[in-house]
Design a protein around this motif. Structure first.
Motif, PDB file in Angstrom:
ATOM      1  N   MET A  70       0.839  -1.182   0.000  1.00  0.00           N
ATOM      2  CA  MET A  70       0.000   0.000   0.000  1.00  0.00           C
ATOM      3  C   MET A  70       0.880   1.240   0.000  1.00  0.00           C
ATOM      4  O   MET A  70       1.831   1.321   0.780  1.00  0.00           O
ATOM      5  N   ASN A  71       0.552   2.206  -0.865  1.00  0.00           N
ATOM      6  CA  ASN A  71       1.261   3.477  -0.835  1.00  0.00           C
ATOM      7  C   ASN A  71       0.335   4.543  -0.248  1.00  0.00           C
ATOM      8  O   ASN A  71      -0.805   4.248   0.121  1.00  0.00           O
ATOM      9  N   LYS A  72       0.814   5.776  -0.192  1.00  0.00           N
ATOM     10  CA  LYS A  72       0.063   6.829   0.472  1.00  0.00           C
ATOM     11  C   LYS A  72      -1.280   7.096  -0.220  1.00  0.00           C
ATOM     12  O   LYS A  72      -2.304   7.256   0.455  1.00  0.00           O
ATOM     13  N   SER A  73      -1.308   7.132  -1.540  1.00  0.00           N
ATOM     14  CA  SER A  73      -2.565   7.408  -2.241  1.00  0.00           C
ATOM     15  C   SER A  73      -3.580   6.282  -2.039  1.00  0.00           C
ATOM     16  O   SER A  73      -4.788   6.538  -1.912  1.00  0.00           O
ATOM     17  N   GLU A  74      -3.116   5.032  -1.971  1.00  0.00           N
ATOM     18  CA  GLU A  74      -4.025   3.914  -1.698  1.00  0.00           C
ATOM     19  C   GLU A  74      -4.565   3.990  -0.268  1.00  0.00           C
ATOM     20  O   GLU A  74      -5.732   3.679  -0.027  1.00  0.00           O
ATOM     21  N   LEU A  75      -3.730   4.400   0.677  1.00  0.00           N
ATOM     22  CA  LEU A  75      -4.173   4.576   2.055  1.00  0.00           C
ATOM     23  C   LEU A  75      -5.261   5.643   2.121  1.00  0.00           C
ATOM     24  O   LEU A  75      -6.291   5.446   2.770  1.00  0.00           O
ATOM     25  N   ILE A  76      -5.048   6.756   1.441  1.00  0.00           N
ATOM     26  CA  ILE A  76      -6.032   7.842   1.431  1.00  0.00           C
ATOM     27  C   ILE A  76      -7.344   7.361   0.825  1.00  0.00           C
ATOM     28  O   ILE A  76      -8.425   7.631   1.355  1.00  0.00           O
ATOM     29  N   LYS A  77      -7.278   6.630  -0.272  1.00  0.00           N
ATOM     30  CA  LYS A  77      -8.491   6.134  -0.916  1.00  0.00           C
ATOM     31  C   LYS A  77      -9.245   5.178  -0.006  1.00  0.00           C
ATOM     32  O   LYS A  77     -10.468   5.274   0.144  1.00  0.00           O
ATOM     33  N   ARG A  78      -8.537   4.261   0.614  1.00  0.00           N
ATOM     34  CA  ARG A  78      -9.201   3.287   1.497  1.00  0.00           C
ATOM     35  C   ARG A  78      -9.787   3.952   2.727  1.00  0.00           C
ATOM     36  O   ARG A  78     -10.863   3.573   3.187  1.00  0.00           O
ATOM     37  N   MET A  79      -9.092   4.966   3.252  1.00  0.00           N
ATOM     38  CA  MET A  79      -9.650   5.700   4.394  1.00  0.00           C
ATOM     39  C   MET A  79     -10.893   6.480   3.973  1.00  0.00           C
ATOM     40  O   MET A  79     -11.877   6.537   4.716  1.00  0.00           O
ATOM     41  N   SER A  80     -10.870   7.090   2.795  1.00  0.00           N
ATOM     42  CA  SER A  80     -12.035   7.826   2.284  1.00  0.00           C
ATOM     43  C   SER A  80     -13.222   6.888   2.096  1.00  0.00           C
ATOM     44  O   SER A  80     -14.363   7.250   2.394  1.00  0.00           O
ATOM     45  N   ASP A  81     -12.970   5.692   1.580  1.00  0.00           N
ATOM     46  CA  ASP A  81     -14.032   4.709   1.400  1.00  0.00           C
ATOM     47  C   ASP A  81     -14.613   4.275   2.742  1.00  0.00           C
ATOM     48  O   ASP A  81     -15.815   4.063   2.871  1.00  0.00           O
ATOM     49  N   LYS A  82     -13.764   4.138   3.727  1.00  0.00           N
ATOM     50  CA  LYS A  82     -14.194   3.687   5.057  1.00  0.00           C
ATOM     51  C   LYS A  82     -14.927   4.791   5.822  1.00  0.00           C
ATOM     52  O   LYS A  82     -15.888   4.528   6.528  1.00  0.00           O
ATOM     53  N   LEU A  83     -14.466   6.024   5.675  1.00  0.00           N
ATOM     54  CA  LEU A  83     -15.026   7.154   6.420  1.00  0.00           C
ATOM     55  C   LEU A  83     -15.896   7.999   5.491  1.00  0.00           C
ATOM     56  O   LEU A  83     -15.471   9.028   4.973  1.00  0.00           O
ATOM     57  N   ASP A  84     -17.145   7.579   5.308  1.00  0.00           N
ATOM     58  CA  ASP A  84     -18.053   8.254   4.380  1.00  0.00           C
ATOM     59  C   ASP A  84     -18.310   9.709   4.752  1.00  0.00           C
ATOM     60  O   ASP A  84     -18.576  10.530   3.882  1.00  0.00           O
TER      61      ASP A  84
END
Length: 128
Positions: A11-25
């Protein structure tokens, strides 16, 4: 949210941001991006100033000193090159993180086809 049924191996930083955005609606992508960048900046500043960061259950970030040494240039074969000492960032995982990683690896080795679904059940960031 999207259905994440595959196990992420890197996982890189942009993938972390995307997954956090998906998790935190309730948070926008921009808010999550700002939070992640701010967190990394604060942690980097703390380590750069010689500080230590401890996150219970996750781990500890600190600086380790690598002592000066004499090295050999592998290309030319020259011996006696002096490499000065330096501080390098170091991460020591916490007890809970070590247990989670060890348990997930043990599950993978025992039952490789169900490891992706087991990872999603253990990791709340991966759940749909």
């Amino acid at each position: 949210m999207t259905d994440m049924t595959v196990m992420v191996t890197q996982m890189n930083k942009s993938e972390l941001i995307k997954r956090m955005s998906d998790k935190l609606d309730q948070l926008s992508n921009r808010d999550v991006d700002l939070a992640v960048h701010t967190l990394i900046e604060i942690m980097s500043d703390s380590l750069a100033s010689g500080g230590r960061i401890e996150i219970r259950g996750f781990g500890t970030f600190s600086n380790h000193f690598r002592k000066p040494r004499t090295v050999r240039n592998p290309k030319t074969g020259e011996v006696g090159i002096h490499k000065p000492g330096k501080f390098v960032p170091h991460f020591k995982p916490g007890k809970e993180l070590r247990k989670r990683v060890d348990a997930s690896r043990a599950d993978e080795s025992n039952n490789p086809e169900s490891s992706a679904s087991a990872e999603i059940q253990r990791n709340p960031l991966l759940s749909p």
